[in-house]
Write an enzyme that holds these catalytic residues in place. Structure first.
Site, mmCIF file in Angstrom:
data_model
loop_
_atom_site.group_PDB
_atom_site.id
_atom_site.type_symbol
_atom_site.label_atom_id
_atom_site.label_comp_id
_atom_site.label_asym_id
_atom_site.label_seq_id
_atom_site.Cartn_x
_atom_site.Cartn_y
_atom_site.Cartn_z
ATOM 1 N NE ARG A 93 12.639 -20.091 -4.076
ATOM 2 C CZ ARG A 93 12.555 -20.296 -2.371
ATOM 3 N NH1 ARG A 93 11.694 -19.941 -1.634
ATOM 4 N NH2 ARG A 93 13.415 -21.496 -1.567
ATOM 5 C CE LYS A 128 -0.122 3.783 -0.019
ATOM 6 N NZ LYS A 128 0.433 4.902 0.591
ATOM 7 C CE LYS A 160 -5.838 8.689 -1.347
ATOM 8 N NZ LYS A 160 -5.011 7.858 -0.823
ATOM 9 C CD GLU A 187 -6.415 12.205 0.783
ATOM 10 O OE1 GLU A 187 -5.577 11.379 0.907
ATOM 11 O OE2 GLU A 187 -5.511 13.223 0.394
ATOM 12 C CG ASP A 208 -3.891 11.726 3.936
ATOM 13 O OD1 ASP A 208 -3.352 10.308 4.295
ATOM 14 O OD2 ASP A 208 -3.260 11.815 3.967
#
Length: 269
Positions: A93, A128, A160, A187, A208
């Site tokens: 698995r 992410k 950012k 950004e 963005d």
């Protein structure tokens, strides 16, 4: 394939705990098994060496025979494995989970790369990723033909919106970050932000959630003075139009955070 940045033993411990009670109670300790690993839908293969590492962690004498290479588009039998039955059933698995997820990421990445072919735009991943799997997931992106963005917080500057709020604005924040000696990306949500980023001599502008017309205008405004990266809600339906605006990069978080694992199984031969 660079098998670094992950711990096979930790993956197995999560599943194994104090022992595989089913296999140990049913399967004789000296039983042998020969099986095939099957990719049950067409996709880009990724993770064969990772699967091999899982099985060998349980039994170094396991024989693993890849029938495809990472990066191949395939369906059906992709590898054969043989050895101690308990080791193979216990590792099954974990090996399949990794193989299926990495192949899913590589397959989705290839679709995005193919969608922008000929435009000059490069498909990037993001941070992410699944905690503990970043090295492998970014490897899968490369296998699918994409390019890795920064690996973590330590190897690239990306300013950012919250950094800008606390740093006194875009241009001052960029100037401070330039002192690191690293390329600085910032950004930008509006064309005014683009002007400020250029004023601060940013190396890369992260455009963005801009519309296609806004992206085209921003790319023209930059005019090669910095690199441009489109980001935010990019899909297979929209990525071609975004690439044709003239941006240099397109970052797609969905490559790793929204991907579907491919269906992989292990069947006894």
């Amino acid at each position: 394939m660079e098998l670094t940045g992950f711990d096979v033993r930790a993956f197995l411990t999560e599943d194994l705990g104090d022992g595989d009670v089913t296999t140990e109670s049913v399967v004789p300790a000296d039983a042998l098994l020969a099986a095939s690993l099957l990719l049950k839908e067409e996709g880009v293969v990724c993770g064969l060496e990772v699967a091999d590492a899982v099985f060998r962690e349980l039994d170094p004498d396991v024989a693993f025979e890849p029938l495809r290479h990472d990066g191949d588009v395939a369906r059906g039998e992709i590898a054969r494995v043989s050895g101690n039955a308990r080791a193979l059933l216990t590792g099954e698995r974990t090996a399949l989970n990794l193989l299926g997820r990495l192949s899913g990421i590589a397959t989705l990445t290839r679709r995005f790369v193919d969608a922008v072919e000929g435009t000059g735009a490069t498909i990037l991943d993001t941070r992410k990723t699944t905690p503990g799997l970043r090295a492998l997931e970014k490897l899968a992106v490369r296998t699918g033909g994409g390019t890795n963005h920064r690996f973590g917080l330590y190897d690239g500057v990306l300013i950012k919106d919250n950094h800008v709020r606390l740093g006194g604005g875009i241009a001052p924040s960029v100037r401070k970050a330039k002192e690191t000696g690293l390329p600085v990306e910032v950004e930008c949500e509006t064309l005014d932000d683009v002007h400020a980023a250029l004023e601060g001599s940013a190396d890369v502008l992260l455009l963005d959630n801009m519309s296609v017309p806004e992206l085209r205008e921003a790319a023209a405004l930059v005019g090669g003075r910095a690199k441009t990266e489109a980001s935010g809600g990019v899909t297979l339906k929209t990525v071609r139009a975004i690439a044709e605006t003239g941006v240099d990069f397109i970052s797609v978080g969905a490559l790793t955070h929204g991907v579907r694992s491919l269906d992989v199984s292990m069947e006894v031969r």
